[in-house]
Write a protein that holds these residues in place. Structure first.
Motif, PDB file in Angstrom:
ATOM      1  N   ASP A 131     -15.461   8.235  12.827  1.00 34.87           N
ATOM      2  CA  ASP A 131     -14.118   7.678  12.715  1.00 34.87           C
ATOM      3  C   ASP A 131     -13.346   8.315  11.570  1.00 34.87           C
ATOM      4  O   ASP A 131     -13.924   8.847  10.623  1.00 34.87           O
ATOM      5  N   LEU A 132     -12.021   8.220  11.670  1.00 34.28           N
ATOM      6  CA  LEU A 132     -11.144   8.592  10.581  1.00 34.28           C
ATOM      7  C   LEU A 132     -11.374   7.605   9.436  1.00 34.28           C
ATOM      8  O   LEU A 132     -11.591   6.421   9.672  1.00 34.28           O
ATOM      9  N   GLN A 133     -11.298   8.071   8.207  1.00 35.26           N
ATOM     10  CA  GLN A 133     -11.559   7.193   7.064  1.00 35.26           C
ATOM     11  C   GLN A 133     -10.299   6.533   6.513  1.00 35.26           C
ATOM     12  O   GLN A 133     -10.351   5.864   5.488  1.00 35.26           O
ATOM     13  N   VAL A 134      -9.179   6.745   7.182  1.00 35.11           N
ATOM     14  CA  VAL A 134      -7.945   6.026   6.847  1.00 35.11           C
ATOM     15  C   VAL A 134      -7.404   5.400   8.125  1.00 35.11           C
ATOM     16  O   VAL A 134      -7.748   5.807   9.236  1.00 35.11           O
ATOM     17  N   ALA A 135      -6.536   4.404   7.979  1.00 40.84           N
ATOM     18  CA  ALA A 135      -5.985   3.708   9.140  1.00 40.84           C
ATOM     19  C   ALA A 135      -5.072   4.622   9.949  1.00 40.84           C
ATOM     20  O   ALA A 135      -4.501   5.582   9.422  1.00 40.84           O
ATOM     21  N   PHE A 136      -4.938   4.312  11.241  1.00 42.47           N
ATOM     22  CA  PHE A 136      -4.134   5.143  12.136  1.00 42.47           C
ATOM     23  C   PHE A 136      -2.670   5.214  11.707  1.00 42.47           C
ATOM     24  O   PHE A 136      -1.937   6.136  12.106  1.00 42.47           O
TER      25      PHE A 136
ATOM     26  N   THR B 214     -13.849   0.964  -1.232  1.00 35.44           N
ATOM     27  CA  THR B 214     -12.795   0.557  -0.302  1.00 35.44           C
ATOM     28  C   THR B 214     -12.069  -0.713  -0.739  1.00 35.44           C
ATOM     29  O   THR B 214     -11.304  -1.279   0.034  1.00 35.44           O
ATOM     30  N   ALA B 215     -12.309  -1.177  -1.971  1.00 34.31           N
ATOM     31  CA  ALA B 215     -11.631  -2.376  -2.463  1.00 34.31           C
ATOM     32  C   ALA B 215     -10.123  -2.177  -2.395  1.00 34.31           C
ATOM     33  O   ALA B 215      -9.602  -1.110  -2.708  1.00 34.31           O
ATOM     34  N   LYS B 216      -9.403  -3.226  -2.000  1.00 30.94           N
ATOM     35  CA  LYS B 216      -7.974  -3.077  -1.730  1.00 30.94           C
ATOM     36  C   LYS B 216      -7.177  -2.702  -2.971  1.00 30.94           C
ATOM     37  O   LYS B 216      -6.268  -1.869  -2.907  1.00 30.94           O
ATOM     38  N   LEU B 217      -7.492  -3.277  -4.114  1.00 29.46           N
ATOM     39  CA  LEU B 217      -6.785  -2.890  -5.330  1.00 29.46           C
ATOM     40  C   LEU B 217      -7.096  -1.441  -5.708  1.00 29.46           C
ATOM     41  O   LEU B 217      -6.236  -0.723  -6.209  1.00 29.46           O
ATOM     42  N   GLY B 218      -8.328  -1.030  -5.452  1.00 28.75           N
ATOM     43  CA  GLY B 218      -8.688   0.366  -5.684  1.00 28.75           C
ATOM     44  C   GLY B 218      -7.897   1.312  -4.801  1.00 28.75           C
ATOM     45  O   GLY B 218      -7.507   2.414  -5.207  1.00 28.75           O
ATOM     46  N   GLN B 219      -7.621   0.894  -3.563  1.00 31.80           N
ATOM     47  CA  GLN B 219      -6.873   1.724  -2.633  1.00 31.80           C
ATOM     48  C   GLN B 219      -5.423   1.926  -3.064  1.00 31.80           C
ATOM     49  O   GLN B 219      -4.720   2.786  -2.534  1.00 31.80           O
TER      50      GLN B 219
ATOM     51  N   LEU C 261     -13.347   6.837  -4.944  1.00 34.03           N
ATOM     52  CA  LEU C 261     -12.361   6.514  -3.911  1.00 34.03           C
ATOM     53  C   LEU C 261     -12.281   7.581  -2.842  1.00 34.03           C
ATOM     54  O   LEU C 261     -11.743   7.357  -1.758  1.00 34.03           O
ATOM     55  N   ARG C 262     -12.791   8.771  -3.148  1.00 32.23           N
ATOM     56  CA  ARG C 262     -12.706   9.871  -2.177  1.00 32.23           C
ATOM     57  C   ARG C 262     -14.057  10.473  -1.844  1.00 32.23           C
ATOM     58  O   ARG C 262     -14.353  10.774  -0.694  1.00 32.23           O
ATOM     59  N   HIS C 263     -14.912  10.621  -2.854  1.00 33.06           N
ATOM     60  CA  HIS C 263     -16.203  11.273  -2.652  1.00 33.06           C
ATOM     61  C   HIS C 263     -17.296  10.219  -2.491  1.00 33.06           C
ATOM     62  O   HIS C 263     -18.029   9.916  -3.422  1.00 33.06           O
ATOM     63  N   GLY C 264     -17.371   9.663  -1.324  1.00 32.26           N
ATOM     64  CA  GLY C 264     -18.390   8.670  -1.022  1.00 32.26           C
ATOM     65  C   GLY C 264     -18.624   8.642   0.481  1.00 32.26           C
ATOM     66  O   GLY C 264     -17.990   9.363   1.238  1.00 32.26           O
ATOM     67  N   ILE C 265     -19.542   7.789   0.892  1.00 33.34           N
ATOM     68  CA  ILE C 265     -19.938   7.721   2.309  1.00 33.34           C
ATOM     69  C   ILE C 265     -19.551   6.362   2.858  1.00 33.34           C
ATOM     70  O   ILE C 265     -19.749   5.330   2.211  1.00 33.34           O
ATOM     71  N   ASP C 266     -19.021   6.364   4.056  1.00 30.23           N
ATOM     72  CA  ASP C 266     -18.651   5.125   4.730  1.00 30.23           C
ATOM     73  C   ASP C 266     -19.869   4.217   4.855  1.00 30.23           C
ATOM     74  O   ASP C 266     -20.972   4.672   5.173  1.00 30.23           O
ATOM     75  N   SER C 267     -19.674   2.917   4.620  1.00 20.73           N
ATOM     76  CA  SER C 267     -20.801   1.978   4.617  1.00 20.73           C
ATOM     77  C   SER C 267     -21.502   1.923   5.971  1.00 20.73           C
ATOM     78  O   SER C 267     -22.729   1.782   6.040  1.00 20.73           O
TER      79      SER C 267
ATOM     80  N   THR D 171      -6.430  12.168  -7.080  1.00 21.32           N
ATOM     81  CA  THR D 171      -7.428  12.238  -6.022  1.00 21.32           C
ATOM     82  C   THR D 171      -6.822  12.018  -4.650  1.00 21.32           C
ATOM     83  O   THR D 171      -7.433  12.316  -3.633  1.00 21.32           O
ATOM     84  N   GLY D 172      -5.605  11.495  -4.594  1.00 23.12           N
ATOM     85  CA  GLY D 172      -4.925  11.291  -3.319  1.00 23.12           C
ATOM     86  C   GLY D 172      -4.246  12.533  -2.781  1.00 23.12           C
ATOM     87  O   GLY D 172      -3.580  12.478  -1.743  1.00 23.12           O
ATOM     88  N   ALA D 173      -4.420  13.675  -3.446  1.00 25.18           N
ATOM     89  CA  ALA D 173      -3.741  14.901  -3.033  1.00 25.18           C
ATOM     90  C   ALA D 173      -4.134  15.337  -1.629  1.00 25.18           C
ATOM     91  O   ALA D 173      -3.354  15.982  -0.923  1.00 25.18           O
ATOM     92  N   THR D 174      -5.347  14.990  -1.203  1.00 29.16           N
ATOM     93  CA  THR D 174      -5.796  15.363   0.134  1.00 29.16           C
ATOM     94  C   THR D 174      -5.816  14.178   1.094  1.00 29.16           C
ATOM     95  O   THR D 174      -6.363  14.273   2.186  1.00 29.16           O
ATOM     96  N   ASN D 175      -5.220  13.050   0.669  1.00 29.46           N
ATOM     97  CA  ASN D 175      -5.214  11.851   1.489  1.00 29.46           C
ATOM     98  C   ASN D 175      -4.089  11.918   2.523  1.00 29.46           C
ATOM     99  O   ASN D 175      -2.946  12.220   2.188  1.00 29.46           O
ATOM    100  N   LEU D 176      -4.413  11.625   3.786  1.00 32.29           N
ATOM    101  CA  LEU D 176      -3.423  11.723   4.865  1.00 32.29           C
ATOM    102  C   LEU D 176      -2.239  10.787   4.636  1.00 32.29           C
ATOM    103  O   LEU D 176      -1.095  11.132   4.923  1.00 32.29           O
ATOM    104  N   LYS D 177      -2.500   9.601   4.122  1.00 35.95           N
ATOM    105  CA  LYS D 177      -1.423   8.639   3.912  1.00 35.95           C
ATOM    106  C   LYS D 177      -0.372   9.182   2.956  1.00 35.95           C
ATOM    107  O   LYS D 177       0.836   9.043   3.189  1.00 35.95           O
TER     108      LYS D 177
END
Length: 429
Positions: free
Chosen positions: A49-54, A228-233, A262-268, A387-393
């Protein structure tokens, strides 16, 4: 004379092209040497899956009414009701790739099979030389502004001898070269990010590799779950990017490691699937032929007696060891891809250190002369945008600012209240 020309058609430049398509007074071209759009096709593993929302598609966060939204893609392909019932924010990566490919085929400014080979300052504009991959012909285009969106390339952290290279692949080649792994007695995956975990999980759960010795090794201190904590996001919001960009250079560099989780980790879910597979194999005295080792940095790979010998250094205990493997997969991350022609531009721009050029809040390179024809970069931005430089959002927000600068007016109203947190020091009213 075009308003803007871009090199590279990945999600970032593709989003810029999509937003410009709906601004009739602008003219743009985007070039890519690939024959057609492809977004890491070697990593489109079934079930990932994509690691960010659609909603972090090409345009929604800037213009949800655009025809290039992901939801409109579903509508055009008669999949909207199925997606509604699917009821997930994190969508299949293969479907997101289909969406991007559809957009690239619909946007008129995208040109594939064409490689930007030179960009020259021509006094008030840029001359952009483009090579046709099929026939080798070269055309020169003029543009007021230029955008470098040349993406990234695999980072190879160790010395590899020529013979070992034949049995070593990088993560982006995985699906293309997976047939080469068939019948291997041992396979080693190196890396601790999402790609490494997905490849290891895919091999672990494939019956074809049940008798293969699987090894997963990383220099990281552990196989960590993505935060993935919301405040962290909220570190992936325009509010935080603007704050980060205002920090002194050294403070920005010091802050980046603190944001790694926030970026370099593995989905739970991926980590759980791996552990569950290992557990089920261990029932009734079973012993899965698996070796998992953190804190071990790969130093070199060489071929000995027909097998790859990997030399590692366990940095915490300061001890070295080797591991044999028939095949090796390097999922060791990426580095910015800076094209060769950029070398000629390097002396004209300001640098923050020997590797990182100075970048403004709207992603412009800072030139020593005060030029009004701008050179934007979507590549190598971590030190400027965090770290959000490569984030799609955040790519949509970045493209909004680029377009506003190109037009010289606020075509897009930039949202000011994007986080509940206050990053700047509190000020009295």
């Amino acid at each position: 004379m075009y308003d803007v020309i871009g090199a590279g058609i990945g999600p970032f430049n593709l989003g810029l092209a999509a937003l410009l398509e709906d601004i009739p007074e602008t003219s743009a071209l985007f070039f890519d040497k690939k024959k057609e759009f492809a977004w890491h096709p070697g990593l489109l593993i079934k079930g990932t899956d994509l690691q960010v929302a659609f909603l972090a598609d090409l345009v929604t966060l800037a213009d949800p009414k655009s025809r290039y939204t992901f939801l409109n893609f579903l509508h055009e392909h008669d999949r909207l009701y199925r997606f509604y019932t699917f009821n997930e924010f994190d969508i299949p990566r293969r479907e997101f790739n289909d969406y991007l490919s559809w957009a690239a085929s619909e946007i008129k400014s995208c040109r594939f099979g064409s490689e930007v080979i030179d960009v020259k300052n021509a006094g008030g504009h840029y001359d952009v030389s483009v090579k046709n991959i099929e026939d080798g012909s070269i055309s020169v285009y003029q543009t007021k502004h230029f955008v470098m969106g040349t993406g990234s390339e695999p980072l190879i952290p160790a010395e590899i001898d020529d013979e070992a290279r034949q049995d070593t692949m990088v993560s982006t080649e995985y699906l293309f070269r997976k047939d080469e792994l068939a019948g291997a007695e041992s396979i080693t995956v190196v890396g601790s990010g999402q790609s490494a975990a997905e490849i290891f999980s895919d091999l672990l759960q494939d019956e074809q590799y049940r008798r293969c010795r699987l090894q997963w090794v990383t220099r990281s201190a552990g196989f960590r779950e993505l935060e993935t904590a919301k405040l962290g996001q909220e570190m992936f919001t325009p509010d935080y990017v603007e704050y980060f960009n205002r920090l002194p250079f050294q403070e920005r560099l010091n802050t980046l490691p603190e944001l790694d989780g926030l970026r370099h980790g593995i989905d739970s879910d991926t980590l759980a699937a791996i552990y569950d597979a290992l557990y089920h194999r261990s029932i009734s005295g079973g012993s899965p032929d698996v070796y998992i080792q953190p804190m071990a940095e790969l130093e070199k790979i060489e071929k000995q007696n027909g097998r790859c010998v990997l030399s590692f250094h366990q940095w915490q205990m300061d001890e070295s060891f080797t591991a044999d493997s028939e095949k090796v997969i390097l999922a060791t991350g990426f580095k910015p891809h800076i094209p060769e022609w950029f070398t000629a531009i390097s002396p004209d721009i300001e640098w923050e250190d020997e590797k990182r050029f100075k970048v403004t809040a709207d992603s412009r390179l800072v030139f020593k002369d005060d030029r009004r024809h701008h050179f934007f970069t979507l590549t190598n931005l971590d030190h400027a945008h965090g770290t959000g430089a490569t984030n799609l959002k955040l790519s949509v927000y970045r493209n909004q600012k680029i377009i506003n600068t190109i037009l010289g007016r606020e075509h897009f109203s930039i949202n000011k209240k994007t986080a509940f947190q206050q990053f700047l020091p509190a000020r009295k009213n």
